[in-house]
Design an enzyme around this catalytic site. Structure first.
Site, mmCIF file in Angstrom:
data_model
loop_
_atom_site.group_PDB
_atom_site.id
_atom_site.type_symbol
_atom_site.label_atom_id
_atom_site.label_comp_id
_atom_site.label_asym_id
_atom_site.label_seq_id
_atom_site.Cartn_x
_atom_site.Cartn_y
_atom_site.Cartn_z
ATOM 1 N N ASN A 87 0.878 -1.177 0.000
ATOM 2 C CA ASN A 87 0.000 0.000 0.000
ATOM 3 C C ASN A 87 0.910 1.221 0.000
ATOM 4 O OD1 ASN A 87 -1.836 2.013 0.389
ATOM 5 N ND2 ASN A 87 -2.357 1.460 2.505
ATOM 6 N N LYS B 9 0.171 4.274 -0.567
ATOM 7 C CA LYS B 9 -0.466 5.522 -0.129
ATOM 8 C C LYS B 9 -0.114 6.648 -1.116
ATOM 9 C CE LYS B 9 -0.348 3.639 4.465
ATOM 10 N NZ LYS B 9 -0.363 3.823 5.889
ATOM 11 N N HIS C 137 -9.772 1.885 4.244
ATOM 12 C CA HIS C 137 -8.530 2.027 5.032
ATOM 13 C C HIS C 137 -8.783 3.020 6.164
ATOM 14 C CE1 HIS C 137 -4.452 3.121 6.137
ATOM 15 N NE2 HIS C 137 -4.072 1.985 5.586
ATOM 16 N N GLU D 177 -7.160 5.431 7.170
ATOM 17 C CA GLU D 177 -6.910 6.832 6.781
ATOM 18 C C GLU D 177 -8.127 7.400 6.044
ATOM 19 O OE1 GLU D 177 -3.131 6.043 4.894
ATOM 20 O OE2 GLU D 177 -2.335 5.558 6.882
ATOM 21 N N GLU E 146 -6.075 -4.163 10.427
ATOM 22 C CA GLU E 146 -5.046 -3.152 10.618
ATOM 23 C C GLU E 146 -5.353 -2.350 11.879
ATOM 24 O OE1 GLU E 146 -2.867 -2.217 6.712
ATOM 25 O OE2 GLU E 146 -4.496 -0.808 6.920
ATOM 26 N N GLY F 184 1.986 2.790 10.573
ATOM 27 C CA GLY F 184 2.991 3.832 10.399
ATOM 28 C C GLY F 184 3.650 4.276 11.695
ATOM 29 N N SER G 30 2.712 -1.744 10.424
ATOM 30 C CA SER G 30 4.152 -1.866 10.687
ATOM 31 C C SER G 30 4.691 -3.278 10.469
ATOM 32 C CB SER G 30 4.493 -1.361 12.094
ATOM 33 O OG SER G 30 4.154 0.007 12.216
HETATM 34 P P1 PGA Z 1 2.410 0.582 7.615
HETATM 35 O O1 PGA Z 1 1.025 0.829 6.848
HETATM 36 O O2 PGA Z 1 2.939 -0.734 7.128
HETATM 37 O O3 PGA Z 1 3.278 1.746 7.211
HETATM 38 O O4 PGA Z 1 2.118 0.565 9.069
HETATM 39 C C1 PGA Z 1 0.103 -0.203 6.626
HETATM 40 C C2 PGA Z 1 -1.143 0.333 6.006
HETATM 41 O O5 PGA Z 1 -1.557 1.446 6.369
HETATM 42 O O6 PGA Z 1 -1.755 -0.318 5.153
#
Ligand code: PGA
Length: 264
Positions: free
Chosen positions: A13, A15, A99, A101, A171, A177, A216
């Protein structure tokens, strides 16, 4: 269990990262270094602006293309939005939906997410429905309640014949992140609960739906996470932006898959 029927699914992903040129350089290199015989299913969910450049590179390779969002309507006055039909032109296989976000920054709720999941399935995509709790919800002991609502609301009245294409990504919002990963045990516990919810809501087909982990995931924790019985792959943000760490995670998935095959 899905992982033995379908193999692992490892999804990048990206982003809002990488220009079309950067995406092309990455994908060419990835195709070069990934074992052609790998049993791992690999997908790149990239910004819309990179899809056109990546489509001719990924078609015919073992790297599938994905988007990170789509609108639930087929067309119309929705300034700035992208429809399923537009994504079809680029041979998209996966679409990330809901997601955290998008839920938090763009106020997407379970009802809207449900419409998008339906539209994605109807367009023959594999929607990756993201679910997960915030740190406050976890601390208040509400993790499974929140995820139950996200699953129930997100998967309402789906077209039955296409449900198998669905992927769920667990998630935990506090792990995205932040460098804080759920421990393998914590993740497994929630994945097993999600498996139960899927079976309750969808019947035995719930067994065939992949449940992947995100938050992460990186080379130093991927193996332990992927060894868990209900973790069928990973949705990877930060570590998927760097070719080497993304490839390492794919290789670890291959290693765990070989171990599982030898064992069962
Ligand atoms: P991350 O993001 O691996 O940077 O924690 C995962 C995601 O948001 O899909």
């Amino acid at each position: 269990m899905a992982k033995f029927q379908k193999g692992f699914l490892i999804v990048a992903n990206w982003k809002m990262n990488k220009t079309a040129k950067e995406a092309v350089d990455f994908a060419k290199e990835l195709i070069n270094v990934v074992d052609k015989e790998t049993a791992v299913n690999i997908a790149l969910c990239v910004p819309f602006t990179a899809l056109g450049a990546l489509a001719p590179i990924c078609v015919g390779s073992n790297i599938a293309l994905g988007a990170q969002n789509m609108n639930s309507e087929p067309s119309g006055a929705f300034t700035g939005e992208i429809s399923a039909q537009m994504l079809c032109e680029f041979f998209v296989t996966y679409v990330i939906i809901g997601h955290s976000e998008r839920r938090i920054i763009f106020y997407e709720d379970n009802a809207l997410i449900n419409k998008k999941v339906k539209a994605a399935l109807n367009a023959n995509f594999c929607p990756i429905l993201c679910v997960g709790e915030t740190i406050e919800e976890r601390q208040a002991g509400k993790t499974l309640k929140i995820i139950g609502q996200q699953i129930e609301g997100g998967l309402k009245d789906l077209p039955r014949e296409k449900i198998e294409n669905l992927v769920i990504a667990y998630e935990p919002v506090w792990a995205i992140g932040t460098g804080k990963t759920a421990t393998a045990q914590m993740a497994q516990e929630v994945h097993a609960a999600i498996r139960g919810m899927l079976k309750k809501q969808l019947g035995s087909i719930g067994n065939k739906i992949r449940i992947i982990y995100g938050g992460s995931m990186k080379p130093d924790n991927a193996e332990e996470l992927l060894m868990q019985p209900d973790i069928d792959g990973g949705l990877i943000g930060g570590a998927s932006l760097v070719l080497q760490s993304f490839v390492e995670i794919i290789e670890l998935a291959q290693k765990v898959a070989e171990h599982n095959n030898a064992y069962y």
